[in-house]
Scaffold this active site. Structure first.
Site, PDB file in Angstrom:
ATOM      1  N   ASP A 213     -26.155 -49.574 146.613  1.00  0.00           N
ATOM      2  CA  ASP A 213     -25.118 -48.866 147.369  1.00  0.00           C
ATOM      3  C   ASP A 213     -24.087 -49.891 147.859  1.00  0.00           C
ATOM      4  OD1 ASP A 213     -24.094 -46.472 148.813  1.00  0.00           O
ATOM      5  OD2 ASP A 213     -24.541 -47.715 150.556  1.00  0.00           O
TER       6      ASP A 213
ATOM      7  N   THR B   9     -18.461 -46.039 146.920  1.00  0.00           N
ATOM      8  CA  THR B   9     -18.243 -47.247 147.719  1.00  0.00           C
ATOM      9  C   THR B   9     -18.156 -48.507 146.861  1.00  0.00           C
ATOM     10  OG1 THR B   9     -20.634 -47.309 148.088  1.00  0.00           O
ATOM     11  CG2 THR B   9     -19.303 -46.338 149.814  1.00  0.00           C
ATOM     12  N   THR B  10     -18.838 -48.503 145.723  1.00  0.00           N
ATOM     13  CA  THR B  10     -18.766 -49.653 144.812  1.00  0.00           C
ATOM     14  C   THR B  10     -17.456 -49.606 144.017  1.00  0.00           C
ATOM     15  OG1 THR B  10     -21.165 -49.549 144.583  1.00  0.00           O
ATOM     16  CG2 THR B  10     -19.993 -50.909 142.996  1.00  0.00           C
TER      17      THR B  10
ATOM     18  N   ASP C 244     -25.816 -40.085 149.838  1.00  0.00           N
ATOM     19  CA  ASP C 244     -24.665 -40.037 148.924  1.00  0.00           C
ATOM     20  C   ASP C 244     -24.557 -38.661 148.262  1.00  0.00           C
ATOM     21  OD1 ASP C 244     -24.224 -42.621 149.590  1.00  0.00           O
ATOM     22  OD2 ASP C 244     -24.521 -43.479 147.601  1.00  0.00           O
TER      23      ASP C 244
END
Length: 542
Positions: A74, A107-108, A404
């Protein structure tokens, strides 16, 4: 002996201080040099996290200063736990956190995109283009990309009667996580949890009603969705009943203990008679407290504080009770059961009691770990996901993965439009931005082409992480998209032989993808306008 590179002077009080030579030449990095330094720092962060992107992305093991180990892919968690010293690196950490807070997924990708944009900005700076022109060009290119995203987005059916499409989206989110071995089960749990607390007419999801609880032991497949509240507590006495039906619950934040003297006063017990009187007084107070709870009609007391053995023994005879229930759990129990949190025994009344159809203890494994489940509540919308796993790291990562998935389903309830994953949306936007660049006569056309190339970093990273020849895979998909105009063609990460993400059911939320573009562009624009870094008390820039 070498001479000291400076000289000693004295102030008006006779105190010596050193004057260093060449002080006027010791400057901070400014201008283009500062920008290059910022870009290099951001690229290092982005390249670190780039390998975690996609369904075959690698996990990172983070070790805290006290030796606690976290294994995750994450992006927000990795960056949060990294000890980043560089100021621009810290901005990227905040960027990932913003994406996590707003959307919960992507988020990545947002950090990889920001790193790629800054890399392109560095190449444009080398060509002599002013950073302001680059920043403005990127902003215009972002607007073009977002407009194209809106064009290719498709309406998505969100219905409690047909949850299969939502499960497909949740599976896309969970595909890159460690828990993808029970892919379908976790996706169903996430979808059912969100739909249980969602108001589809108002397009609103109350996340406060979803609790994710973890318990080490068992397998990931033992994870369940409970229509109610699960708390990691047991009945206060082992002989209290393990199952209660049609329960009226008193939710208390006042302790079962006799009143204490104020801080300025003290109570001296000097003989046996006084001790007996004090003990008698305590017993009467305990009986009075229990009597007030019983009088209100409660059949279970849930208390935020503890109580001693004497009170516990008295409660065993008259009333089942649970002690040391934390503040957030107390609030969730109050919401779920429709009860009121009562701060004083005297204020307890029938209308402040919560209701649950069933309260029972669950026991796990050979150690008989126990948890309390409150089900069939009056406000049945509150749900709890009980995550099981072989060790604490697995449980923690499963909780992050489910968070998520929950966030993505929430985004779809709020805005039911989707684009296709596997880099398909980024390639489509890249083609649109590159086409727009050919229409521009101004200097911004170079920024547009740089933006288009940066967008390709996402499908490139996906292909690299899957062990494909990245340039060949990207070139093939790009050519097919340009010829057919089908924006659902993406990188075949799972080697199925099919590039069509629509048929593979690789679906992403439009809201998430749009937010990635906007946040990454805003951050890059801000960084391109920073040409010096000074501390607040640094007047000389030294």
């Amino acid at each position: 002996m070498a001479a000291f590179p400076g000289s000693i002077a004295f102030d008006e009080f006779g105190r010596p201080f050193i004057i260093l030579r060449d002080q006027e030449n010791q400057k901070r990095l400014t201008g283009i040099d500062a920008l290059k330094s910022h870009i290099l720092a951001a690229q290092q962060i982005a390249s670190t996290i780039r390998t975690s992107l996609g369904p075959k992305g690698l996990d990172k093991m983070m070790v805290s200063p006290d030796g606690e180990v976290t294994v995750t892919n994450d992006g927000a968690t990795i960056l949060k736990m990294m000890e980043v010293d560089h100021e621009i690196g810290k901005l990227l950490v905040q960027l990932s956190q913003s994406q996590d807070d707003e959307i919960g997924d992507g988020t990545t990708g947002v950090v990889v995109l920001a790193g790629a944009l800054l890399e392109q900005a560095g190449a444009l700076l080398d060509r002599g283009i002013h950073p302001i022109r680059i920043a403005d060009g990127f902003e215009l290119a972002c607007q073009t990309a977002v407009q194209h995203l809106e064009k290719i987005a498709e309406l998505f059916p969100v219905s409690a009667d047909n949850i299969e499409p939502l499960i497909k989206v949740a599976k896309t989110t969970l595909g890159s996580k460690i828990i993808n071995k029970c892919h379908r089960q976790m996706a169903e749990i996430a979808v059912n949890a969100v739909l249980a607390v969602a108001d589809l007419e108002q397009k609103d999801v109350n996340f406060e009603l979803i609790k994710v609880e973890g318990k080490v032991g068992g397998r990931l497949e033992d994870t369940v969705l409970v229509k109610g509240v699960v708390i990691d507590k047991t009945m206060s006495h082992p002989q209290m009943p393990k199952e209660l039906k049609d329960v009226k619950i008193a939710i208390l934040t006042c302790p079962f203990e006799p009143p204490k003297p104020k801080t300025k006063h003290k109570l001296d017990v000097t003989n046996v008679e006084e001790f007996k009187e004090l003990r008698q007084y305590e017993q009467e107070k305990f009986k009075e407290m229990v009597g007030l709870v019983k009088k209100a009609g409660a059949t279970l007391a849930i208390c935020q504080w503890g109580f001693d053995d004497e009170a516990n023994h008295l409660l065993l005879q008259q009333l089942p009770a649970v002690r040391w229930v934390g503040g957030p759990e107390i609030e969730l129990i109050a919401i779920a059961t429709g009860g009121r949190i009562v701060p004083r025994f005297e204020e307890l009344s029938v209308d402040k009691l919560g209701y649950a159809g069933l309260v029972r203890e669950l026991s796990f494994g050979t150690t008989k770990d126990r948890m309390l489940v409150i089900e069939e509540c009056s406000n049945s919308r509150a749900v709890t996901i009980l995550v099981r796993g072989g060790n604490q790291m697995l449980v923690a990562e499963a909780k992050r993965s489910l968070h998520d998935a929950l966030c993505v389903i929430r985004s779809l309830v709020q805005e039911p439009r989707v684009v296709y994953g596997g880099g398909a949306a980024e390639i489509a936007c890249s083609l649109a931005v590159a086409a727009q660049a050919d229409q521009l006569a101004s200097l911004e056309q170079y920024a547009f082409r740089g933006f288009a190339e940066a967008l390709e970093s996402i499908p490139l990273a996906l292909a690299e992480n899957c062990g494909l020849s990245a340039i060949h895979a990207l070139g093939e998909v790009k050519a097919k998209q340009a010829l057919s105009g089908d924006s659902a063609l993406g990188i075949d990460c799972m080697a199925t032989g099919n590039m069509n993400m629509r048929e593979q059911h690789v679906i992403e939320s439009l809201k998430s993808k749009r937010q990635q573009l906007l946040l990454a562009t805003q951050l890059v624009k801000m960084i391109l306008k920073i040409d010096d870094v000074r501390s607040p008390n640094d007047s000389q820039g030294l």
